[in-house]
Scaffold this active site. Structure first.
Site, PDB file in Angstrom:
ATOM      1  N   CYS A   1      -3.205   3.643  -4.590  1.00 41.05           N
ATOM      2  CA  CYS A   1      -4.739   4.435  -4.009  1.00 41.05           C
ATOM      3  C   CYS A   1      -4.441   6.019  -3.603  1.00 41.05           C
ATOM      4  O   CYS A   1      -5.204   6.797  -3.946  1.00 41.05           O
ATOM      5  CB  CYS A   1      -5.093   3.863  -3.011  1.00 41.05           C
ATOM      6  SG  CYS A   1      -3.818   3.357  -1.647  1.00 41.05           S
TER       7      CYS A   1
ATOM      8  N   ASP B   1     -13.780   5.637  -2.710  1.00 37.66           N
ATOM      9  CA  ASP B   1     -12.774   4.582  -2.313  1.00 37.66           C
ATOM     10  C   ASP B   1     -11.914   4.382  -3.790  1.00 37.66           C
ATOM     11  O   ASP B   1     -12.595   3.965  -4.528  1.00 37.66           O
ATOM     12  CB  ASP B   1     -13.584   3.281  -2.103  1.00 37.66           C
ATOM     13  CG  ASP B   1     -12.525   2.265  -1.431  1.00 37.66           C
ATOM     14  OD1 ASP B   1     -11.179   2.297  -1.627  1.00 37.66           O
ATOM     15  OD2 ASP B   1     -12.646   1.438  -0.595  1.00 37.66           O
TER      16      ASP B   1
ATOM     17  N   HIS C   1      -9.936   1.973  -4.336  1.00 31.85           N
ATOM     18  CA  HIS C   1      -9.265   0.734  -4.590  1.00 31.85           C
ATOM     19  C   HIS C   1     -10.520  -0.017  -5.291  1.00 31.85           C
ATOM     20  O   HIS C   1     -10.123  -1.125  -5.809  1.00 31.85           O
ATOM     21  CB  HIS C   1      -9.581   0.038  -3.085  1.00 31.85           C
ATOM     22  CG  HIS C   1      -8.371   0.827  -2.114  1.00 31.85           C
ATOM     23  ND1 HIS C   1      -8.744   1.715  -1.259  1.00 31.85           N
ATOM     24  CD2 HIS C   1      -7.274   0.671  -2.118  1.00 31.85           C
ATOM     25  CE1 HIS C   1      -7.778   2.187  -0.506  1.00 31.85           C
ATOM     26  NE2 HIS C   1      -6.918   1.470  -0.975  1.00 31.85           N
TER      27      HIS C   1
END
Length: 424
Positions: free
Chosen positions: A257, A381, A383
């Site tokens: 990440c 994000d 992820h």
């Protein structure tokens, strides 16, 4: 040739052909010089996939832009109607040097829906002849002996009310050698001298041109701003591409990440024209950390996490970019950092990488109220593991506004806040 009667402009994806220097004569016959520009749309065929995309974008975007792009192609009519005069041949014996080059003409003019076709095409012809003069200037300026550099036009979107401006640069001359020209342009358009506007990578990307690399750009633009009492939104300035898990055939699910957040930041520096270096891969990021003495050689090719301090080191080593680190001893304290974050987006405008616990995210902006202290964070994000689908990414919150409870209230966080170089 552009001013001659044989100059023809065809409207892409339509049967419309216009002879601008023959009284704006057009086919089909229903099209007259006094027809309004907006009525041209009814002749343009849109393929089903594109119109479906437009429908879903309209649903998504509350404030969809009212600007539409009509593409035209410049052509020359080779045949002539009526009787032709007999050719006359003459021969001159002399030494000459003949150079042939294709000029990549690319003009843009801004019209309103209520302008007539006649007005719009007059302006377009003016722009075409002006661009040819600019190209001639650039060719003569950069001519070395018998070598000729092809002049290439670029469109740049300047802050309102200036709008779109076209500049001609010689092919093969790097941006680093065109600084004098850029300085003159900054003076001419009264632009600040600490932000690039006229580098090639700042060129405007028209909404109907897909990016060839497949990454989504600025997905946050379709989001609705949160409403806070006396709240203001401070967000990233410029263009970035959304980097997340599993892209580039790289399975980094569960450990990559921070690498992806760093790649998003690098894409911002590349697309604003600050650097020409491609966005680094995971392996190049790891190698950079070995090169600066932060990691052992065995780190390259591993699946080890990195944090904000490593992101700072890589940005410095690979891009020459310095960063500030903000330490927050617990997640609950992030709510009190509104002023610092707002100031960062106002002055630097770069994406921020935040790492805490085992997670890293990218902060693209804040909505903050100076009077109540209320705050929301615009989070990208890394992820996410799915396809580049804007609707899924924004509907499911992979790019979205989050409240202070989004952070782990007891974990400590480090924020890497890249500082942009003050250059043009």
């Amino acid at each position: 040739m552009v001013k001659s009667e044989s100059c023809v402009l065809t409207i892409c994806d339509s049967p419309v052909i216009i002879w601008p220097n023959r009284g704006v004569y057009a086919t089909p016959e229903e099209i007259s010089p006094n027809m309004l520009c907006e009525d041209i749309h009814q002749w343009i065929q849109i393929d089903e996939q594109e119109s479906a995309g437009k429908r879903s974008a309209k649903k998504k975007s509350k404030k969809s832009s009212a600007v539409s792009v009509i593409n035209l192609r410049l052509m020359m009519e080779a045949t002539k109607t009526g009787p032709l005069s007999a050719p006359i041949l003459s021969k001159t014996v002399q030494k000459s040097h003949f150079l042939s080059a294709t000029l990549p003409i690319d003009c843009v003019v801004h019209t309103t829906c209520n302008d007539t076709i006649k007005d719009a095409f007059e302006r377009l012809l003016e722009a075409l002849t002006h661009q040819l003069c600019q190209m001639e200037k650039v060719i003569l300026q950069h001519m070395k002996g018998t070598t000729l550099l092809v002049p290439k036009p670029f469109h740049f979107l300047l802050p309102e009310p200036k709008g779109l401006v076209t500049v001609v640069y010689p092919e093969g001359v790097p941006d680093s050698q065109l600084e004098t020209q850029r300085k003159e342009l900054h003076q001419q358009f009264e632009l600040p001298n600490d932000w690039p506007y006229f580098r090639r990578s700042n060129a405007y990307h028209f909404p109907n041109e897909p990016y060839k690399d497949g990454y989504l750009r600025n997905p946050h633009l379709v989001l609705t701003h949160p409403s806070l009492d006396n709240g203001k939104v401070y967000s990233v300035q410029g263009i970035y591409s959304y980097r997340h898990y599993m892209q580039n055939h790289m399975d980094d699910n569960g450990w990559g990440c921070a690498y992806r957040s760093l790649q998003t930041i690098c894409s911002w520096f590349l697309q604003q024209g600050y650097v020409e270096r491609a966005v680094p891969t995971h392996k190049e990021i790891q190698q950079a950390l070995v090169d600066v003495g932060d990691k052992q050689a065995s780190f390259v090719g591993s699946r080890q996490w990195i944090g904000s301090i490593e992101v700072q080191a890589v940005l410095n080593h690979l891009l020459g970019v310095t960063s500030k680190i903000m330490f927050v001893s617990q997640g609950s304290d992030l709510a009190s950092k509104g002023r610092e974050l707002a100031n960062h987006f106002l002055t630097e405008g770069t994406p921020i990488m935040i790492g805490g616990g085992v997670l890293a995210h990218t902060i693209l902006g804040v909505a903050w109220s100076e009077t109540t202290g209320q705050i929301r964070y615009l989070i990208l994000d890394p992820h996410y593991t799915g396809a580049e689908d804007l609707q899924v990414i924004t509907d499911k919150g992979w790019c979205g506004w989050k409240g202070p409870d989004f952070w782990d209230q007891t974990a400590y966080y480090n924020l890497c806040m890249p500082q942009r170089p003050k250059v043009i």
